[in-house]
Design a protein around this motif. Sequence first.
Motif, PDB file in Angstrom:
ATOM      1  N   LEU A   6      -2.314   4.253  26.734  1.00  0.00           N
ATOM      2  CA  LEU A   6      -2.389   4.449  25.296  1.00  0.00           C
ATOM      3  C   LEU A   6      -3.806   4.851  24.926  1.00  0.00           C
ATOM      4  O   LEU A   6      -4.749   4.089  25.128  1.00  0.00           O
ATOM      5  CB  LEU A   6      -2.010   3.151  24.574  1.00  0.00           C
ATOM      6  CG  LEU A   6      -1.998   3.201  23.046  1.00  0.00           C
ATOM      7  CD1 LEU A   6      -0.959   4.198  22.569  1.00  0.00           C
ATOM      8  CD2 LEU A   6      -1.713   1.832  22.474  1.00  0.00           C
ATOM      9  N   THR A  34       3.119   3.427  24.448  1.00  0.00           N
ATOM     10  CA  THR A  34       2.816   4.856  24.253  1.00  0.00           C
ATOM     11  C   THR A  34       2.477   5.218  22.818  1.00  0.00           C
ATOM     12  O   THR A  34       2.261   6.392  22.512  1.00  0.00           O
ATOM     13  CB  THR A  34       4.013   5.722  24.681  1.00  0.00           C
ATOM     14  OG1 THR A  34       5.161   5.356  23.896  1.00  0.00           O
ATOM     15  CG2 THR A  34       4.309   5.538  26.163  1.00  0.00           C
ATOM     16  N   ARG A  35       2.454   4.244  21.938  1.00  0.00           N
ATOM     17  CA  ARG A  35       2.188   4.531  20.527  1.00  0.00           C
ATOM     18  C   ARG A  35       1.136   3.572  19.998  1.00  0.00           C
ATOM     19  O   ARG A  35       1.098   2.400  20.381  1.00  0.00           O
ATOM     20  CB  ARG A  35       3.463   4.373  19.682  1.00  0.00           C
ATOM     21  CG  ARG A  35       4.550   5.367  19.969  1.00  0.00           C
ATOM     22  CD  ARG A  35       5.805   5.001  19.180  1.00  0.00           C
ATOM     23  NE  ARG A  35       6.380   3.732  19.631  1.00  0.00           N
ATOM     24  CZ  ARG A  35       7.299   3.046  18.967  1.00  0.00           C
ATOM     25  NH1 ARG A  35       7.743   3.484  17.792  1.00  0.00           N
ATOM     26  NH2 ARG A  35       7.774   1.913  19.441  1.00  0.00           N
ATOM     27  N   THR A  36       0.320   4.071  19.062  1.00  0.00           N
ATOM     28  CA  THR A  36      -0.614   3.177  18.379  1.00  0.00           C
ATOM     29  C   THR A  36       0.159   2.337  17.363  1.00  0.00           C
ATOM     30  O   THR A  36       1.327   2.605  17.057  1.00  0.00           O
ATOM     31  CB  THR A  36      -1.709   3.969  17.641  1.00  0.00           C
ATOM     32  OG1 THR A  36      -1.126   4.631  16.516  1.00  0.00           O
ATOM     33  CG2 THR A  36      -2.378   4.986  18.556  1.00  0.00           C
ATOM     34  N   GLU A  37      -0.508   1.341  16.810  1.00  0.00           N
ATOM     35  CA  GLU A  37       0.157   0.461  15.849  1.00  0.00           C
ATOM     36  C   GLU A  37       0.592   1.229  14.602  1.00  0.00           C
ATOM     37  O   GLU A  37       1.657   0.958  14.039  1.00  0.00           O
ATOM     38  CB  GLU A  37      -0.783  -0.691  15.466  1.00  0.00           C
ATOM     39  CG  GLU A  37      -1.129  -1.621  16.616  1.00  0.00           C
ATOM     40  CD  GLU A  37       0.100  -2.288  17.228  1.00  0.00           C
ATOM     41  OE1 GLU A  37       1.058  -2.588  16.485  1.00  0.00           O
ATOM     42  OE2 GLU A  37       0.112  -2.494  18.454  1.00  0.00           O
ATOM     43  N   GLN A  39       1.276   4.511  14.420  1.00  0.00           N
ATOM     44  CA  GLN A  39       2.391   5.382  14.801  1.00  0.00           C
ATOM     45  C   GLN A  39       3.692   4.582  14.836  1.00  0.00           C
ATOM     46  O   GLN A  39       4.751   5.064  14.414  1.00  0.00           O
ATOM     47  CB  GLN A  39       2.126   6.015  16.162  1.00  0.00           C
ATOM     48  CG  GLN A  39       1.027   7.060  16.148  1.00  0.00           C
ATOM     49  CD  GLN A  39       0.627   7.502  17.539  1.00  0.00           C
ATOM     50  OE1 GLN A  39       0.935   6.836  18.534  1.00  0.00           O
ATOM     51  NE2 GLN A  39      -0.075   8.629  17.633  1.00  0.00           N
ATOM     52  N   ARG A  40       3.597   3.377  15.310  1.00  0.00           N
ATOM     53  CA  ARG A  40       4.769   2.507  15.355  1.00  0.00           C
ATOM     54  C   ARG A  40       5.271   2.194  13.938  1.00  0.00           C
ATOM     55  O   ARG A  40       6.481   2.187  13.678  1.00  0.00           O
ATOM     56  CB  ARG A  40       4.382   1.216  16.080  1.00  0.00           C
ATOM     57  CG  ARG A  40       5.530   0.442  16.676  1.00  0.00           C
ATOM     58  CD  ARG A  40       4.967  -0.726  17.453  1.00  0.00           C
ATOM     59  NE  ARG A  40       5.986  -1.438  18.185  1.00  0.00           N
ATOM     60  CZ  ARG A  40       5.768  -2.582  18.830  1.00  0.00           C
ATOM     61  NH1 ARG A  40       4.546  -3.107  18.830  1.00  0.00           N
ATOM     62  NH2 ARG A  40       6.737  -3.173  19.480  1.00  0.00           N
ATOM     63  N   ASP A  43       7.139   5.213  12.594  1.00  0.00           N
ATOM     64  CA  ASP A  43       8.460   5.370  13.187  1.00  0.00           C
ATOM     65  C   ASP A  43       9.451   4.371  12.586  1.00  0.00           C
ATOM     66  O   ASP A  43      10.618   4.710  12.338  1.00  0.00           O
ATOM     67  CB  ASP A  43       8.380   5.190  14.703  1.00  0.00           C
ATOM     68  CG  ASP A  43       7.555   6.282  15.372  1.00  0.00           C
ATOM     69  OD1 ASP A  43       7.240   7.286  14.705  1.00  0.00           O
ATOM     70  OD2 ASP A  43       7.196   6.121  16.556  1.00  0.00           O
ATOM     71  N   ASP A  95      -2.412   8.920  11.233  1.00  0.00           N
ATOM     72  CA  ASP A  95      -1.155   8.194  11.410  1.00  0.00           C
ATOM     73  C   ASP A  95      -0.967   7.136  10.331  1.00  0.00           C
ATOM     74  O   ASP A  95       0.144   6.936   9.827  1.00  0.00           O
ATOM     75  CB  ASP A  95      -1.110   7.537  12.790  1.00  0.00           C
ATOM     76  CG  ASP A  95      -1.098   8.556  13.912  1.00  0.00           C
ATOM     77  OD1 ASP A  95      -0.462   9.617  13.743  1.00  0.00           O
ATOM     78  OD2 ASP A  95      -1.734   8.304  14.953  1.00  0.00           O
TER      79      ASP A  95
END
Length: 396
Positions: A6, A34-37, A39-40, A43, A95
Amino acid sequence: MVAAVLTAPTALAVFACHPGATRGRRYTEQPAPTRTEYQRDRDRIVHSTAFRRLVYKTQVFLNHEGDLFRTRLTHSLEVAQLGRSIARSLQINEDLVEAISLAHDLGHTPFGHAGQDALNGCMADFGGFEHNLQSLRVVDQLEERYPLYDGLNLTFETREGILKHCSRTHARQLEELEPDGVGARFLRNERPSLEAQLCNLADEIAYNAHDIDDGVRSGLITLSQLQDVPLFDAYRWSALREHPALAELSMHRRLLYEAIRRMLSAQVYNVIDTTKAALRAHAPTHPDDVRMLPVLVRFSDDMRERSSVLKQFLFRHLYRHPRVMETTGHAQEIVRELFGAYITNPQEMKAAFAAQALAGDGLGRARAVADFIAGMTDRFAGREHERLTGRRLLQE
């Protein structure tokens, strides 16, 4: 199997919110590989039920009035696009800006501000209704997607950005439930992150531009009327000087788009230049420094004045147009009558909301009803009203 590495976003400034330094989530979770906080967070918002409903919620024109007018969903996407573009130039977290932008209207009622005003009136004896606070309720409590907690369990920074406005009364209530939480800044007179500040301004830029477009498309305002709006008219003339053929009546749609495009670009560049100057002047070295400073993400004084004139024009000629006011009146009547019907007969709501209403006191019942109505789309609210009253106030 080796977990993906990451990597943090590149070129973040010292005053940007870094996902590795988040104040965290209300319920502890393992980080995603695979994602930052942030980005999560984004999503989770995109996959939420409330986000999908935005496609059938009003911006200015009710959902049945045309397929090409903006909805809360398209508005949120436009805010996210503008926000990300500006964030990249300012070297703040794209993000996080995107997550806040996509979630900022999740708590809006059906029928836009008309529905919100009506529901606020219905809730006057129960603490009122604020759509920003409702957006927070959606992501903290009302979404039901996870086995161990209610809501989406977003990071502090995203949640704080969603809560754009909040009365001191509600801020105190939030502070009691979550000390030093998202309500604290309203009690301390502090500012939110630069990312949240940017979303606030991107929201304004987006709705001013698309309300011009939708207003002209609807026939309620004209290009000739917009000559009285310096912010728009300057870019209309610059487009005509460069492309004289746009003066032809058959080209007016292209003229409108080109003028709006130039106006948007000018506002974006103005925000970038003005904010960079403010950052140089105040020189924050940490995201927390921003809290104690004036709002840094802003227009220049001249652009702020011109934007204000545009907003006043839209208020007079679009938002208060007789055709809009007619549908506004019907929409408010629907919300008020739905509220009254559900308060009297909570069992008419969906089972989960009915159970909450029947188990609560007067405040609990009213809040359950408000939650149910606020989550409705324009179309569902109209159909529910017709089911309960036998009257159709809005044509589909």
